[in-house]
Design a protein around this motif. Structure first.
Motif, PDB file in Angstrom:
ATOM      1  N   UNK A 237      53.935  51.329  43.887  1.00 20.20           N
ATOM      2  CA  UNK A 237      53.833  51.950  42.724  1.00 20.20           C
ATOM      3  C   UNK A 237      52.399  51.539  42.040  1.00 20.20           C
ATOM      4  N   UNK A 238      51.509  51.313  43.025  1.00 22.60           N
ATOM      5  CA  UNK A 238      50.262  51.057  42.422  1.00 22.60           C
ATOM      6  C   UNK A 238      49.082  51.077  43.611  1.00 22.60           C
ATOM      7  N   UNK A 239      47.931  51.543  43.164  1.00 24.67           N
ATOM      8  CA  UNK A 239      46.750  51.287  43.931  1.00 24.67           C
ATOM      9  C   UNK A 239      45.726  50.336  43.247  1.00 24.67           C
ATOM     10  N   UNK A 240      45.264  49.378  44.291  1.00 19.69           N
ATOM     11  CA  UNK A 240      44.558  48.298  43.603  1.00 19.69           C
ATOM     12  C   UNK A 240      43.090  48.362  44.095  1.00 19.69           C
ATOM     13  N   UNK A 241      42.088  47.985  43.199  1.00 19.90           N
ATOM     14  CA  UNK A 241      40.659  48.027  43.577  1.00 19.90           C
ATOM     15  C   UNK A 241      40.291  46.668  43.631  1.00 19.90           C
ATOM     16  N   UNK A 242      39.648  45.871  44.584  1.00 18.01           N
ATOM     17  CA  UNK A 242      38.736  44.691  44.619  1.00 18.01           C
ATOM     18  C   UNK A 242      37.344  45.203  44.915  1.00 18.01           C
ATOM     19  N   UNK A 243      36.487  45.116  43.733  1.00 17.23           N
ATOM     20  CA  UNK A 243      35.036  45.754  43.676  1.00 17.23           C
ATOM     21  C   UNK A 243      34.302  44.366  44.295  1.00 17.23           C
ATOM     22  N   UNK A 244      32.891  44.629  44.580  1.00 14.49           N
ATOM     23  CA  UNK A 244      32.091  43.854  45.250  1.00 14.49           C
ATOM     24  C   UNK A 244      31.717  42.515  44.360  1.00 14.49           C
ATOM     25  N   UNK A 247      36.224  41.594  40.996  1.00 12.34           N
ATOM     26  CA  UNK A 247      36.931  42.075  39.800  1.00 12.34           C
ATOM     27  C   UNK A 247      37.861  42.973  40.660  1.00 12.34           C
ATOM     28  N   UNK A 248      39.337  42.768  40.015  1.00  9.74           N
ATOM     29  CA  UNK A 248      40.496  43.531  40.519  1.00  9.74           C
ATOM     30  C   UNK A 248      40.920  44.609  39.554  1.00  9.74           C
ATOM     31  N   UNK A 249      41.205  45.708  39.627  1.00 11.27           N
ATOM     32  CA  UNK A 249      42.085  46.751  38.705  1.00 11.27           C
ATOM     33  C   UNK A 249      42.922  47.418  39.474  1.00 11.27           C
ATOM     34  N   UNK A 250      43.688  47.935  38.773  1.00 10.92           N
ATOM     35  CA  UNK A 250      44.738  48.610  39.463  1.00 10.92           C
ATOM     36  C   UNK A 250      45.057  50.144  38.796  1.00 10.92           C
ATOM     37  N   UNK A 251      45.676  50.951  39.672  1.00  8.70           N
ATOM     38  CA  UNK A 251      46.098  52.257  38.837  1.00  8.70           C
ATOM     39  C   UNK A 251      47.599  52.527  39.067  1.00  8.70           C
ATOM     40  N   UNK A 336      39.859  37.989  49.586  1.00 13.53           N
ATOM     41  CA  UNK A 336      40.632  38.978  50.084  1.00 13.53           C
ATOM     42  C   UNK A 336      41.875  38.715  50.487  1.00 13.53           C
ATOM     43  N   UNK A 337      42.029  37.608  51.076  1.00 16.26           N
ATOM     44  CA  UNK A 337      43.330  37.256  51.445  1.00 16.26           C
ATOM     45  C   UNK A 337      44.243  37.110  50.385  1.00 16.26           C
ATOM     46  N   UNK A 338      43.714  36.656  49.043  1.00 16.17           N
ATOM     47  CA  UNK A 338      44.647  36.518  47.919  1.00 16.17           C
ATOM     48  C   UNK A 338      45.193  38.236  47.675  1.00 16.17           C
ATOM     49  N   UNK A 339      43.986  38.960  47.675  1.00 14.38           N
ATOM     50  CA  UNK A 339      44.444  40.375  47.407  1.00 14.38           C
ATOM     51  C   UNK A 339      45.411  41.098  48.241  1.00 14.38           C
ATOM     52  N   UNK A 340      45.204  40.561  49.646  1.00 12.14           N
ATOM     53  CA  UNK A 340      46.137  41.314  50.693  1.00 12.14           C
ATOM     54  C   UNK A 340      47.615  40.675  50.229  1.00 12.14           C
ATOM     55  N   UNK A 341      47.697  39.473  49.866  1.00  9.59           N
ATOM     56  CA  UNK A 341      48.958  38.976  49.515  1.00  9.59           C
ATOM     57  C   UNK A 341      49.646  39.419  48.239  1.00  9.59           C
ATOM     58  N   UNK A 342      48.543  39.745  47.349  1.00  9.67           N
ATOM     59  CA  UNK A 342      48.909  40.151  46.203  1.00  9.67           C
ATOM     60  C   UNK A 342      49.898  41.290  46.347  1.00  9.67           C
ATOM     61  N   UNK A 343      49.771  42.133  47.104  1.00  7.03           N
ATOM     62  CA  UNK A 343      50.532  43.576  47.377  1.00  7.03           C
ATOM     63  C   UNK A 343      51.636  43.122  47.891  1.00  7.03           C
TER      64      UNK A 343
END
Length: 350
Positions: A237-244, A247-251, A336-343
């Motif tokens: 239910x979301x698309x997540x961006x990790x910018x360079x 910072x993280x945001x989601x749609x 990036x590992x945190x963000x991978x696990x976050x989803x």
């Protein structure tokens, strides 16, 4: 990190992996892939001292193990890859060759080295920078030279061959997503195979969601942060961006609800942004399906097909990749590992 509903609002649960329990993430262009139904994360190029190994994080046991591989002609320093949903097999494009690596149902490494198997030549020129997305057991290649805007080449995983003609995915008004480089990420499903993937051009002008069941495309809001080096991952239910900058945001996204999706906006996730290392930045490449270097060679000849080509045996169970994998360099060590696990290992919902 998990994102879930709390009294109608998105709440964030952040799960950090302390340095003591994870790999160094000091390799060139580390990439992370989520095996959804095995509750595990696979990491490539996670250790500069052993770049060909696959590191496996078992989220249930909170433990790491190291799977050795034999590379053959596969180059672990130059590839783009996806992790197939049904087979739990990596498919990679490396220096013009298509390879696979079968992980079966692994969430703990075994003692036998696994081989990268050469499927055959790709049909792409040396200048092609792969934009790869997974849906319906097919790998979709976007921005292929000579392929019109709004079209994608398709590699059929279960038969290991490229379809002879591209598939068109028009928007409702007859327009098309651009033929340009960008990032791609597949949306998760509660069960069965992915049906949709997001494509975000490097200029961040729009977010395009391609549905391979209906052969159509939705045009949604582009990310607030326009960053060609940003990385993306999708849940159900979301698309997540990790910018360079970290910072993280989601749609938010609702499959099948075009009117709601058309009104959706990108939102910053402050809790995650706050844990990024101060002043950190990513030096990952702009490739779509991994953070690795783009293949340096290619061939115009087709891959081996059908019975004459190499293809893996289908595994029991299933796994799911985080769309266009996540990558990082030492500047965002472990982030990036945190963000991978976050989803979410077990799925992220909004």
């Amino acid at each position: 990190m998990r994102v879930h509903k709390t009294r109608g609002q998105a709440a964030v649960q952040l799960i950090l992996l302390p340095p003591a329990v994870r790999k160094p993430f000091d390799g060139a262009n580390t990439t992370c892939y989520l095996a959804q139904f095995f509750n595990a994360v696979y990491v490539m190029n996670g250790d500069a001292s052993n770049p060909s190994a696959v590191y496996i994080y078992d989220a249930g046991a909170k433990s790491w193990s190291t799977q050795s591989v034999t590379t053959g002609t596969f180059d672990p320093s130059s590839f783009n890859a996806i992790l197939d949903h049904d087979t739990n097999v990596f498919y990679a494009l490396s220096k013009g060759e298509v390879f696979f690596l079968d992980l079966g149902s692994l969430k703990v490494a075994n003692t036998t080295a696994l081989p990268w198997v050469d499927v055959g030549k790709s049909p792409y020129p040396a200048t092609y920078e792969p934009v790869m997305a997974l849906a319906q057991n097919h790998i979709h290649f976007l921005d292929v030279p000579g392929t019109p805007a709004g079209d994608a080449d398709i590699f059929v995983i279960h038969f290991s061959f490229f379809q002879p003609d591209p598939q068109s995915y028009p928007l409702p008004d007859g327009s098309a997503f651009p033929a340009t480089h960008g990032q791609a990420s597949s949306f998760f499903q509660e069960s069965a195979v992915q049906q949709e993937f997001a494509f975000i051009p490097d200029d961040g002008s729009n977010t395009y969601v391609i549905n391979v069941e209906t052969n159509t495309t939705q045009s949604l809001a582009g990310p607030s942060t326009k960053d060609a080096k940003a990385m993306y991952a999708a849940s159900i239910t979301a698309l997540v961006q990790l910018d360079s900058t970290g910072a993280v945001s989601f749609l938010p996204y609702t499959q099948g609800d075009a009117s709601t999706n058309a009104q959706a906006k990108w939102t910053s996730v402050a809790n995650v942004a706050a844990v990024a290392p101060p002043g950190s930045s990513s030096s990952s490449s702009n490739s779509s399906a991994s953070g690795s270097n783009s293949p340096s060679k290619s061939s115009a000849s087709g891959v081996k097909t059908g019975a004459s080509g190499s293809s893996p045996t289908q595994s029991a169970g299933a796994s799911q990749q985080i769309g266009g994998a996540l990558s990082t360099s030492s500047g965002l060590t472990g982030f990036a590992m945190i963000v991978a696990g976050m989803l979410s290992v077990l799925g992220m919902t909004l």
